[in-house]
Design a protein around this motif. Structure first.
Motif, PDB file in Angstrom:
ATOM      1  N   MET A   1      -2.250  21.587 -23.566  1.00 45.80           N
ATOM      2  CA  MET A   1      -1.585  20.372 -23.135  1.00 45.80           C
ATOM      3  C   MET A   1      -0.996  19.676 -24.367  1.00 45.80           C
ATOM      4  O   MET A   1      -1.626  19.586 -25.406  1.00 45.80           O
ATOM      5  N   LYS A   2       0.219  19.203 -24.189  1.00 45.47           N
ATOM      6  CA  LYS A   2       0.868  18.403 -25.228  1.00 45.47           C
ATOM      7  C   LYS A   2       1.270  17.072 -24.605  1.00 45.47           C
ATOM      8  O   LYS A   2       1.854  17.036 -23.531  1.00 45.47           O
ATOM      9  N   VAL A   3       0.958  15.981 -25.301  1.00 43.07           N
ATOM     10  CA  VAL A   3       1.295  14.648 -24.821  1.00 43.07           C
ATOM     11  C   VAL A   3       2.503  14.143 -25.608  1.00 43.07           C
ATOM     12  O   VAL A   3       2.540  14.234 -26.836  1.00 43.07           O
ATOM     13  N   VAL A   4       3.481  13.630 -24.876  1.00 38.90           N
ATOM     14  CA  VAL A   4       4.687  13.077 -25.492  1.00 38.90           C
ATOM     15  C   VAL A   4       4.819  11.639 -25.009  1.00 38.90           C
ATOM     16  O   VAL A   4       4.688  11.368 -23.807  1.00 38.90           O
ATOM     17  N   ILE A   5       5.062  10.725 -25.938  1.00 35.30           N
ATOM     18  CA  ILE A   5       5.281   9.331 -25.558  1.00 35.30           C
ATOM     19  C   ILE A   5       6.692   8.910 -25.956  1.00 35.30           C
ATOM     20  O   ILE A   5       7.260   9.431 -26.905  1.00 35.30           O
ATOM     21  N   GLU A   6       7.226   8.000 -25.191  1.00 31.37           N
ATOM     22  CA  GLU A   6       8.529   7.420 -25.494  1.00 31.37           C
ATOM     23  C   GLU A   6       8.295   5.934 -25.773  1.00 31.37           C
ATOM     24  O   GLU A   6       8.230   5.118 -24.857  1.00 31.37           O
ATOM     25  N   GLN A   7       8.145   5.620 -27.064  1.00 31.29           N
ATOM     26  CA  GLN A   7       7.819   4.249 -27.442  1.00 31.29           C
ATOM     27  C   GLN A   7       8.879   3.249 -27.001  1.00 31.29           C
ATOM     28  O   GLN A   7       8.555   2.109 -26.713  1.00 31.29           O
ATOM     29  N   ASP A   8      10.132   3.686 -26.926  1.00 28.29           N
ATOM     30  CA  ASP A   8      11.191   2.755 -26.522  1.00 28.29           C
ATOM     31  C   ASP A   8      11.073   2.346 -25.061  1.00 28.29           C
ATOM     32  O   ASP A   8      11.619   1.332 -24.652  1.00 28.29           O
ATOM     33  N   LYS A   9      10.342   3.101 -24.251  1.00 27.36           N
ATOM     34  CA  LYS A   9      10.121   2.740 -22.846  1.00 27.36           C
ATOM     35  C   LYS A   9       8.882   1.865 -22.656  1.00 27.36           C
ATOM     36  O   LYS A   9       8.742   1.184 -21.657  1.00 27.36           O
ATOM     37  N   CYS A  10       7.972   1.919 -23.603  1.00 28.67           N
ATOM     38  CA  CYS A  10       6.679   1.247 -23.482  1.00 28.67           C
ATOM     39  C   CYS A  10       6.840  -0.263 -23.308  1.00 28.67           C
ATOM     40  O   CYS A  10       7.610  -0.905 -24.014  1.00 28.67           O
ATOM     41  N   VAL A  11       6.059  -0.824 -22.363  1.00 28.89           N
ATOM     42  CA  VAL A  11       6.082  -2.262 -22.114  1.00 28.89           C
ATOM     43  C   VAL A  11       4.774  -2.933 -22.561  1.00 28.89           C
ATOM     44  O   VAL A  11       4.518  -4.074 -22.223  1.00 28.89           O
ATOM     45  N   ALA A  12       3.953  -2.202 -23.306  1.00 33.17           N
ATOM     46  CA  ALA A  12       2.722  -2.724 -23.907  1.00 33.17           C
ATOM     47  C   ALA A  12       1.703  -3.215 -22.881  1.00 33.17           C
ATOM     48  O   ALA A  12       0.986  -4.177 -23.128  1.00 33.17           O
ATOM     49  N   ALA A  13       1.618  -2.560 -21.745  1.00 29.95           N
ATOM     50  CA  ALA A  13       0.661  -2.959 -20.708  1.00 29.95           C
ATOM     51  C   ALA A  13      -0.769  -2.567 -21.064  1.00 29.95           C
ATOM     52  O   ALA A  13      -1.719  -3.183 -20.585  1.00 29.95           O
ATOM     53  N   GLY A  14      -0.940  -1.531 -21.868  1.00 28.68           N
ATOM     54  CA  GLY A  14      -2.270  -1.119 -22.296  1.00 28.68           C
ATOM     55  C   GLY A  14      -3.043  -0.265 -21.316  1.00 28.68           C
ATOM     56  O   GLY A  14      -4.211   0.042 -21.547  1.00 28.68           O
ATOM     57  N   GLN A  15      -2.429   0.127 -20.230  1.00 25.67           N
ATOM     58  CA  GLN A  15      -3.119   0.944 -19.231  1.00 25.67           C
ATOM     59  C   GLN A  15      -3.516   2.309 -19.789  1.00 25.67           C
ATOM     60  O   GLN A  15      -4.553   2.859 -19.425  1.00 25.67           O
ATOM     61  N   CYS A  16      -2.696   2.853 -20.676  1.00 26.31           N
ATOM     62  CA  CYS A  16      -2.995   4.158 -21.264  1.00 26.31           C
ATOM     63  C   CYS A  16      -4.262   4.099 -22.110  1.00 26.31           C
ATOM     64  O   CYS A  16      -5.096   5.005 -22.059  1.00 26.31           O
ATOM     65  N   VAL A  17      -4.417   3.036 -22.864  1.00 26.99           N
ATOM     66  CA  VAL A  17      -5.604   2.878 -23.711  1.00 26.99           C
ATOM     67  C   VAL A  17      -6.845   2.732 -22.833  1.00 26.99           C
ATOM     68  O   VAL A  17      -7.897   3.313 -23.127  1.00 26.99           O
ATOM     69  N   ALA A  18      -6.733   1.984 -21.753  1.00 30.45           N
ATOM     70  CA  ALA A  18      -7.862   1.818 -20.840  1.00 30.45           C
ATOM     71  C   ALA A  18      -8.272   3.147 -20.217  1.00 30.45           C
ATOM     72  O   ALA A  18      -9.459   3.402 -20.000  1.00 30.45           O
ATOM     73  N   ALA A  19      -7.302   4.015 -19.958  1.00 33.92           N
ATOM     74  CA  ALA A  19      -7.585   5.298 -19.307  1.00 33.92           C
ATOM     75  C   ALA A  19      -8.044   6.374 -20.291  1.00 33.92           C
ATOM     76  O   ALA A  19      -8.863   7.229 -19.933  1.00 33.92           O
ATOM     77  N   ALA A  20      -7.513   6.351 -21.512  1.00 32.75           N
ATOM     78  CA  ALA A  20      -7.812   7.423 -22.471  1.00 32.75           C
ATOM     79  C   ALA A  20      -7.773   6.886 -23.902  1.00 32.75           C
ATOM     80  O   ALA A  20      -6.862   7.172 -24.665  1.00 32.75           O
ATOM     81  N   MET A  21      -8.794   6.136 -24.275  1.00 35.40           N
ATOM     82  CA  MET A  21      -8.791   5.484 -25.586  1.00 35.40           C
ATOM     83  C   MET A  21      -8.918   6.449 -26.752  1.00 35.40           C
ATOM     84  O   MET A  21      -8.614   6.090 -27.885  1.00 35.40           O
ATOM     85  N   ASP A  22      -9.314   7.673 -26.498  1.00 32.59           N
ATOM     86  CA  ASP A  22      -9.382   8.667 -27.576  1.00 32.59           C
ATOM     87  C   ASP A  22      -8.020   9.282 -27.870  1.00 32.59           C
ATOM     88  O   ASP A  22      -7.853   9.954 -28.888  1.00 32.59           O
ATOM     89  N   VAL A  23      -7.065   9.052 -26.985  1.00 31.18           N
ATOM     90  CA  VAL A  23      -5.741   9.657 -27.127  1.00 31.18           C
ATOM     91  C   VAL A  23      -4.668   8.618 -27.429  1.00 31.18           C
ATOM     92  O   VAL A  23      -3.712   8.904 -28.144  1.00 31.18           O
ATOM     93  N   PHE A  24      -4.844   7.410 -26.915  1.00 29.36           N
ATOM     94  CA  PHE A  24      -3.833   6.361 -27.066  1.00 29.36           C
ATOM     95  C   PHE A  24      -4.410   5.116 -27.723  1.00 29.36           C
ATOM     96  O   PHE A  24      -5.577   4.785 -27.540  1.00 29.36           O
ATOM     97  N   ASP A  25      -3.566   4.412 -28.438  1.00 31.50           N
ATOM     98  CA  ASP A  25      -3.904   3.104 -28.999  1.00 31.50           C
ATOM     99  C   ASP A  25      -2.642   2.255 -28.897  1.00 31.50           C
ATOM    100  O   ASP A  25      -1.612   2.725 -28.406  1.00 31.50           O
TER     101      ASP A  25
END
Length: 64
Positions: A1-25
């Motif tokens: 598995m490869k994770v790709v993020i698009e920072q320009d789309k991010c709205v800083a909701a923090g849901q990703c960190v809540a779901a997977a804090m070892d992968v996202f900050d």
């Protein structure tokens, strides 16, 4: 598995960190997502998929 993020789309909701804090900050200054692990361990797959599913901006993509 490869994770790709698009920072320009991010709205800083923090849901990703809540779901997977070892992968996202979040950056301290503006809350934009930071990818900690582009290739997370298989046991984190469910958390990463949940993070992608709950992202309100659809800024997370998973490539198999």
């Amino acid at each position: 598995m490869k994770v790709v993020i698009e920072q320009d789309k991010c709205v800083a909701a923090g849901q990703c960190v809540a779901a997977a804090m070892d992968v996202f900050d979040q950056r301290e200054d503006d809350g934009i997502v930071v990818l900690l692990d582009e290739h997370p361990a298989p046991e984190l797959a469910d958390d990463v998929q949940q993070a992608a599913a709950v992202c309100p901006a659809l800024a997370i993509r998973i490539e198999e």
